[in-house]
Scaffold this motif. Sequence first.
Motif, PDB file in Angstrom:
ATOM      1  N   UNK A  73       0.863  -1.063   0.107  1.00 38.45           N
ATOM      2  CA  UNK A  73      -0.056  -0.066   0.061  1.00 38.45           C
ATOM      3  C   UNK A  73       0.820   1.410  -0.107  1.00 38.45           C
ATOM      4  N   UNK A  74       2.095   1.034   0.112  1.00 38.43           N
ATOM      5  CA  UNK A  74       3.063   2.331   0.237  1.00 38.43           C
ATOM      6  C   UNK A  74       3.650   2.597  -1.339  1.00 38.43           C
ATOM      7  N   UNK A  75       3.092   1.767  -2.165  1.00 37.00           N
ATOM      8  CA  UNK A  75       3.795   1.970  -3.635  1.00 37.00           C
ATOM      9  C   UNK A  75       3.567   3.297  -4.320  1.00 37.00           C
ATOM     10  N   UNK A  76       2.281   3.866  -3.891  1.00 33.08           N
ATOM     11  CA  UNK A  76       1.941   5.162  -4.369  1.00 33.08           C
ATOM     12  C   UNK A  76       2.257   6.211  -3.335  1.00 33.08           C
ATOM     13  N   UNK A  77       2.814   6.227  -2.483  1.00 33.71           N
ATOM     14  CA  UNK A  77       3.464   7.330  -1.522  1.00 33.71           C
ATOM     15  C   UNK A  77       2.872   6.840  -0.305  1.00 33.71           C
ATOM     16  N   UNK A  78       3.229   7.809   0.721  1.00 31.73           N
ATOM     17  CA  UNK A  78       2.864   7.674   1.917  1.00 31.73           C
ATOM     18  C   UNK A  78       3.192   8.891   2.945  1.00 31.73           C
ATOM     19  N   UNK A  79       2.307   9.161   4.082  1.00 26.79           N
ATOM     20  CA  UNK A  79       2.720  10.229   4.827  1.00 26.79           C
ATOM     21  C   UNK A  79       3.397   9.705   5.908  1.00 26.79           C
ATOM     22  N   UNK A  80       4.517  10.297   6.475  1.00 27.42           N
ATOM     23  CA  UNK A  80       5.043   9.571   7.638  1.00 27.42           C
ATOM     24  C   UNK A  80       4.789  10.809   8.933  1.00 27.42           C
ATOM     25  N   UNK A  81       4.446  10.643   9.815  1.00 31.38           N
ATOM     26  CA  UNK A  81       4.112  11.301  11.112  1.00 31.38           C
ATOM     27  C   UNK A  81       4.886  11.035  12.224  1.00 31.38           C
ATOM     28  N   UNK A  82       5.830  11.798  12.764  1.00 33.55           N
ATOM     29  CA  UNK A  82       6.500  11.306  14.032  1.00 33.55           C
ATOM     30  C   UNK A  82       7.752  10.609  13.568  1.00 33.55           C
ATOM     31  N   UNK A  83       8.178  10.605  12.234  1.00 32.58           N
ATOM     32  CA  UNK A  83       9.417  10.022  11.906  1.00 32.58           C
ATOM     33  C   UNK A  83       9.970  10.687  10.466  1.00 32.58           C
ATOM     34  N   UNK A  84      11.253  10.845  10.464  1.00 36.53           N
ATOM     35  CA  UNK A  84      12.215  10.718  11.482  1.00 36.53           C
ATOM     36  C   UNK A  84      12.056  11.697  12.438  1.00 36.53           C
ATOM     37  N   UNK A  85      12.876  11.518  13.543  1.00 32.39           N
ATOM     38  CA  UNK A  85      13.044  12.328  14.623  1.00 32.39           C
ATOM     39  C   UNK A  85      14.503  12.590  15.151  1.00 32.39           C
ATOM     40  N   UNK A  86      15.385  11.780  14.637  1.00 30.42           N
ATOM     41  CA  UNK A  86      16.915  12.059  14.979  1.00 30.42           C
ATOM     42  C   UNK A  86      17.634  12.019  13.453  1.00 30.42           C
ATOM     43  N   UNK A  87      18.803  12.599  13.440  1.00 32.57           N
ATOM     44  CA  UNK A  87      19.453  12.608  12.121  1.00 32.57           C
ATOM     45  C   UNK A  87      19.516  11.138  11.625  1.00 32.57           C
ATOM     46  N   UNK A  88      20.127  10.228  12.691  1.00 36.58           N
ATOM     47  CA  UNK A  88      20.431   8.859  12.051  1.00 36.58           C
ATOM     48  C   UNK A  88      19.031   8.311  11.569  1.00 36.58           C
ATOM     49  N   UNK A  89      18.022   8.544  12.061  1.00 40.41           N
ATOM     50  CA  UNK A  89      16.732   8.123  11.386  1.00 40.41           C
ATOM     51  C   UNK A  89      16.476   8.582  10.097  1.00 40.41           C
ATOM     52  N   UNK A  90      16.905   9.950   9.913  1.00 44.06           N
ATOM     53  CA  UNK A  90      16.651  10.445   8.753  1.00 44.06           C
ATOM     54  C   UNK A  90      17.567   9.852   7.810  1.00 44.06           C
ATOM     55  N   UNK A  91      18.682   9.411   8.115  1.00 44.80           N
ATOM     56  CA  UNK A  91      19.738   8.847   7.272  1.00 44.80           C
ATOM     57  C   UNK A  91      19.173   7.608   6.706  1.00 44.80           C
ATOM     58  N   UNK A  92      18.703   6.958   7.727  1.00 49.19           N
ATOM     59  CA  UNK A  92      18.055   5.507   7.354  1.00 49.19           C
ATOM     60  C   UNK A  92      16.850   5.492   6.367  1.00 49.19           C
ATOM     61  N   UNK A  93      16.109   6.649   6.704  1.00 50.73           N
ATOM     62  CA  UNK A  93      14.930   6.494   5.793  1.00 50.73           C
ATOM     63  C   UNK A  93      15.409   6.967   4.262  1.00 50.73           C
ATOM     64  N   UNK A  94      16.605   7.785   4.302  1.00 50.59           N
ATOM     65  CA  UNK A  94      17.124   8.151   2.903  1.00 50.59           C
ATOM     66  C   UNK A  94      17.651   7.276   2.210  1.00 50.59           C
ATOM     67  N   UNK A  95      18.259   6.236   2.957  1.00 54.69           N
ATOM     68  CA  UNK A  95      18.773   4.986   2.331  1.00 54.69           C
ATOM     69  C   UNK A  95      17.630   4.009   2.016  1.00 54.69           C
ATOM     70  N   UNK A  96      16.711   3.879   2.709  1.00 54.60           N
ATOM     71  CA  UNK A  96      15.431   3.253   2.254  1.00 54.60           C
ATOM     72  C   UNK A  96      14.931   3.827   1.067  1.00 54.60           C
ATOM     73  N   UNK A  97      14.623   4.953   0.970  1.00 59.49           N
ATOM     74  CA  UNK A  97      13.953   5.731  -0.170  1.00 59.49           C
ATOM     75  C   UNK A  97      14.682   5.815  -1.618  1.00 59.49           C
ATOM     76  N   UNK A  98      16.033   5.765  -1.250  1.00 62.67           N
ATOM     77  CA  UNK A  98      17.095   6.237  -2.544  1.00 62.67           C
ATOM     78  C   UNK A  98      16.850   4.653  -3.329  1.00 62.67           C
ATOM     79  N   UNK A  99      16.706   3.705  -2.722  1.00 60.90           N
ATOM     80  CA  UNK A  99      16.777   2.524  -3.480  1.00 60.90           C
ATOM     81  C   UNK A  99      15.799   2.290  -4.567  1.00 60.90           C
TER      82      UNK A  99
END
Length: 211
Positions: free
Chosen positions: A72-98
């Motif tokens: 269900x995330x194929x068309x996009x999604x809304x993240x609320x309350x994440x990321x909350x730290x720089x390492x979380x933002x980096x983790x998200x970036x790594x997930x999305x850049x794929x």
Amino acid sequence: MLGPPGAGKGTQARIMSDALKVPHISTGDILREALKNQTELGKRAQAYMEAGTLVPDELVDAIVAERLARKDCDRGFILDGYPRTIPQAECLQALLSKDGTRILTIAVKVDDGVLIGRLSSRWTCPKCGKMFNANLDPDKAAGQCDECHTALVQRKDDNAGVIAERLQVYHKTTRPLIQHYQGQTAYVEVNGDRPVDEISRSIMNIVASYL
Ligand code: AMP
């Protein structure tokens, strides 16, 4: 959605999710559900949540990685309350850049004084997550959710001591993400100290021009 606790991220994310037909992913909601069901995750997160501090990055990163992998995330999604730290933002970036997913960061701005007032008068539906403000809507104190008719509760972390800690954590650890995202993504700020429908109109206009 970026912003301090009580800024209205959850309320706005829910409205956007309905309008855009994409999932609303709230790490806070997922953690509260795990806590209620006393799963392994819930037990590990409990002490942090009750103290108003952040659950360790590796736990929330794993939740988000698993959630974003669903169809269900194929068309996009809304993240609320994440990321909350720089390492979380980096983790998200790594997930999305794929797969080249782009990020639109919407920062909701509200002063601390207003946030404290809002959080201490907030009533939440434990089933669907909808939030109500007992100052604006006195009927809602100890009342029922107008969507799913579940009895409203006050979140354990919406009390004076824990609210102060959550705001401190926001300023120290999460606010630096503003600078991070200003440089790296489409970034917009909205004034969150306005009526809910006015804010959502601003946000939907921003999203429409971004898309
Ligand atoms: P929220 O509903 O977003 O205010 O989150 C409630 C609580 O869940 C927070 O005070 C944290 O203890 C925990 N939490 C939610 N999201 C995160 C996150 N991205 N990182 C760390 N802890 C989180």
